[in-house]
Motif scaffolding. Sequence first.
Motif, PDB file in Angstrom:
ATOM      1  N   MET A  57     -48.939 -14.157  -0.255  1.00  0.00           N
ATOM      2  CA  MET A  57     -48.207 -13.014   0.295  1.00  0.00           C
ATOM      3  C   MET A  57     -47.221 -12.493  -0.745  1.00  0.00           C
ATOM      4  SD  MET A  57     -49.523 -12.479   3.168  1.00  0.00           S
ATOM      5  CE  MET A  57     -48.474 -11.419   4.128  1.00  0.00           C
ATOM      6  N   ALA A  58     -47.299 -11.198  -1.035  1.00  0.00           N
ATOM      7  CA  ALA A  58     -46.381 -10.542  -1.971  1.00  0.00           C
ATOM      8  C   ALA A  58     -45.403  -9.682  -1.179  1.00  0.00           C
ATOM      9  CB  ALA A  58     -47.172  -9.697  -2.954  1.00  0.00           C
ATOM     10  N   PHE A  59     -44.325  -9.259  -1.823  1.00  0.00           N
ATOM     11  CA  PHE A  59     -43.265  -8.480  -1.181  1.00  0.00           C
ATOM     12  C   PHE A  59     -43.144  -7.136  -1.881  1.00  0.00           C
ATOM     13  CE2 PHE A  59     -38.814  -7.105  -1.373  1.00  0.00           C
ATOM     14  CZ  PHE A  59     -38.469  -7.068  -0.049  1.00  0.00           C
ATOM     15  N   LEU A  73     -42.908  -7.548  -5.711  1.00  0.00           N
ATOM     16  CA  LEU A  73     -42.603  -8.898  -6.188  1.00  0.00           C
ATOM     17  C   LEU A  73     -43.787  -9.802  -5.844  1.00  0.00           C
ATOM     18  CD1 LEU A  73     -38.890  -9.220  -5.014  1.00  0.00           C
ATOM     19  CD2 LEU A  73     -39.780  -8.187  -7.077  1.00  0.00           C
ATOM     20  N   PRO A  74     -44.129 -10.732  -6.735  1.00  0.00           N
ATOM     21  CA  PRO A  74     -45.315 -11.566  -6.496  1.00  0.00           C
ATOM     22  C   PRO A  74     -45.173 -12.561  -5.350  1.00  0.00           C
ATOM     23  CG  PRO A  74     -44.164 -12.269  -8.472  1.00  0.00           C
ATOM     24  CD  PRO A  74     -43.489 -11.031  -8.008  1.00  0.00           C
ATOM     25  N   SER A  75     -43.953 -12.710  -4.825  1.00  0.00           N
ATOM     26  CA  SER A  75     -43.725 -13.678  -3.752  1.00  0.00           C
ATOM     27  C   SER A  75     -42.742 -13.093  -2.747  1.00  0.00           C
ATOM     28  CB  SER A  75     -43.160 -14.964  -4.353  1.00  0.00           C
ATOM     29  OG  SER A  75     -42.581 -15.755  -3.355  1.00  0.00           O
ATOM     30  N   ARG A  76     -42.795 -13.596  -1.506  1.00  0.00           N
ATOM     31  CA  ARG A  76     -41.864 -13.131  -0.483  1.00  0.00           C
ATOM     32  C   ARG A  76     -40.774 -14.170  -0.209  1.00  0.00           C
ATOM     33  NH1 ARG A  76     -45.120 -13.838   5.222  1.00  0.00           N
ATOM     34  NH2 ARG A  76     -45.827 -15.934   4.811  1.00  0.00           N
ATOM     35  N   GLN A  80     -36.354 -15.633  -4.449  1.00  0.00           N
ATOM     36  CA  GLN A  80     -36.870 -14.722  -5.474  1.00  0.00           C
ATOM     37  C   GLN A  80     -36.468 -13.280  -5.178  1.00  0.00           C
ATOM     38  OE1 GLN A  80     -41.072 -15.736  -5.575  1.00  0.00           O
ATOM     39  NE2 GLN A  80     -40.738 -17.018  -7.386  1.00  0.00           N
ATOM     40  N   ILE A  81     -36.469 -12.918  -3.881  1.00  0.00           N
ATOM     41  CA  ILE A  81     -36.041 -11.565  -3.499  1.00  0.00           C
ATOM     42  C   ILE A  81     -34.560 -11.385  -3.836  1.00  0.00           C
ATOM     43  CG2 ILE A  81     -35.706  -9.984  -1.563  1.00  0.00           C
ATOM     44  CD1 ILE A  81     -38.190 -11.329  -0.243  1.00  0.00           C
ATOM     45  N   LYS A  82     -33.745 -12.385  -3.487  1.00  0.00           N
ATOM     46  CA  LYS A  82     -32.299 -12.330  -3.800  1.00  0.00           C
ATOM     47  C   LYS A  82     -32.075 -12.189  -5.300  1.00  0.00           C
ATOM     48  CE  LYS A  82     -30.471 -15.246  -0.129  1.00  0.00           C
ATOM     49  NZ  LYS A  82     -29.820 -16.518   0.168  1.00  0.00           N
ATOM     50  N   ASN A  83     -32.754 -13.029  -6.059  1.00  0.00           N
ATOM     51  CA  ASN A  83     -32.597 -13.011  -7.514  1.00  0.00           C
ATOM     52  C   ASN A  83     -32.954 -11.638  -8.084  1.00  0.00           C
ATOM     53  OD1 ASN A  83     -32.145 -14.268 -10.086  1.00  0.00           O
ATOM     54  ND2 ASN A  83     -34.352 -14.304 -10.354  1.00  0.00           N
ATOM     55  N   HIS A  84     -34.024 -11.052  -7.559  1.00  0.00           N
ATOM     56  CA  HIS A  84     -34.459  -9.732  -8.033  1.00  0.00           C
ATOM     57  C   HIS A  84     -33.387  -8.669  -7.788  1.00  0.00           C
ATOM     58  CE1 HIS A  84     -37.093  -6.278  -8.720  1.00  0.00           C
ATOM     59  NE2 HIS A  84     -36.643  -5.786  -7.589  1.00  0.00           N
ATOM     60  N   PHE A  85     -32.879  -8.607  -6.561  1.00  0.00           N
ATOM     61  CA  PHE A  85     -31.895  -7.568  -6.233  1.00  0.00           C
ATOM     62  C   PHE A  85     -30.545  -7.821  -6.910  1.00  0.00           C
ATOM     63  CE2 PHE A  85     -34.871  -6.588  -2.764  1.00  0.00           C
ATOM     64  CZ  PHE A  85     -34.917  -5.209  -2.886  1.00  0.00           C
ATOM     65  N   TYR A 108     -35.816 -11.806   7.125  1.00  0.00           N
ATOM     66  CA  TYR A 108     -35.263 -10.678   6.386  1.00  0.00           C
ATOM     67  C   TYR A 108     -33.855 -10.296   6.846  1.00  0.00           C
ATOM     68  CZ  TYR A 108     -39.835  -9.726   4.277  1.00  0.00           C
ATOM     69  OH  TYR A 108     -41.005  -9.812   3.564  1.00  0.00           O
ATOM     70  N   GLU A 109     -33.534 -10.537   8.106  1.00  0.00           N
ATOM     71  CA  GLU A 109     -32.238 -10.106   8.647  1.00  0.00           C
ATOM     72  C   GLU A 109     -31.066 -10.709   7.885  1.00  0.00           C
ATOM     73  OE1 GLU A 109     -31.637  -9.793  12.906  1.00  0.00           O
ATOM     74  OE2 GLU A 109     -33.822  -9.865  13.171  1.00  0.00           O
ATOM     75  N   LYS A 110     -31.079 -12.022   7.721  1.00  0.00           N
ATOM     76  CA  LYS A 110     -29.996 -12.708   7.013  1.00  0.00           C
ATOM     77  C   LYS A 110     -29.943 -12.256   5.559  1.00  0.00           C
ATOM     78  CE  LYS A 110     -28.032 -17.296   6.451  1.00  0.00           C
ATOM     79  NZ  LYS A 110     -28.238 -18.732   6.538  1.00  0.00           N
ATOM     80  N   LEU A 111     -31.109 -12.110   4.966  1.00  0.00           N
ATOM     81  CA  LEU A 111     -31.233 -11.673   3.576  1.00  0.00           C
ATOM     82  C   LEU A 111     -30.608 -10.283   3.382  1.00  0.00           C
ATOM     83  CD1 LEU A 111     -32.852 -12.604   0.928  1.00  0.00           C
ATOM     84  CD2 LEU A 111     -34.572 -11.000   1.709  1.00  0.00           C
ATOM     85  N   ILE A 112     -30.915  -9.370   4.302  1.00  0.00           N
ATOM     86  CA  ILE A 112     -30.405  -8.006   4.218  1.00  0.00           C
ATOM     87  C   ILE A 112     -28.887  -7.975   4.370  1.00  0.00           C
ATOM     88  CG2 ILE A 112     -30.370  -5.773   5.436  1.00  0.00           C
ATOM     89  CD1 ILE A 112     -33.415  -6.289   5.953  1.00  0.00           C
TER      90      ILE A 112
END
Length: 202
Positions: A57-59, A73-76, A80-85, A108-112
């Motif tokens: 699964m990619a994001f 992003l190659p992963s969800r 990795q999402i945090k690091n990217h942003f 995603y809620e906590k992440l956002i």
Amino acid sequence: MKAPEAQSITLIAQDAMISVSSVQRFIQAYANECLKPTNRLSENLSFDEFKSARGRMAFQYIDAQTGTILDILPSRFSFQIKNHFYTRYSYRERCSVKTITIDMNAGYEKLIQELFPKAKIIIDRFHLVQLISRSMNQLRIQVMNGFRRGHNEDQKKYRRLKRYWKLLLKNEKDLTYTVYKPFGLFGQTTDRTVVDTLLSYY
């Protein structure tokens, strides 16, 4: 031209008379050209995930107004999402995001909230309708199975609920009391009468 077609890289290489690695190189170069990294974010974003070519699964995040893919992003995975942003966008830029549309993935809620402190979360309506339809269907099956081992009248209710489940999901405006047609297990009647009868069982 051949890359978007439903054929393997090996077949494209044979048609173009070049090596498989050359085809991969061309596709990668074109993909990099299409996805030009930017340090600006849209006010309205959309997060989604999809199965990538590697089977994982990619994001992706998208400009919700234009539908433009901003990056993939190659992963969800959250880290990795945090690091990217965190590495690509400044705090000020992340605070400029007003809304983020997501599916019903609770992760995603906590992440956002952490990455985009001023953004409001919107659950997209496709997933809401899907959830309501699934819940309605589960309840119908539960009620229907309650009539399964009963007497003749209950058996009739069971068969009706099994056969006309699609009518229960139909938009109420599309149901009519005036157009009569034959319905198996009901006789000559209207679709609205069928729905009312089915709803009267529960």
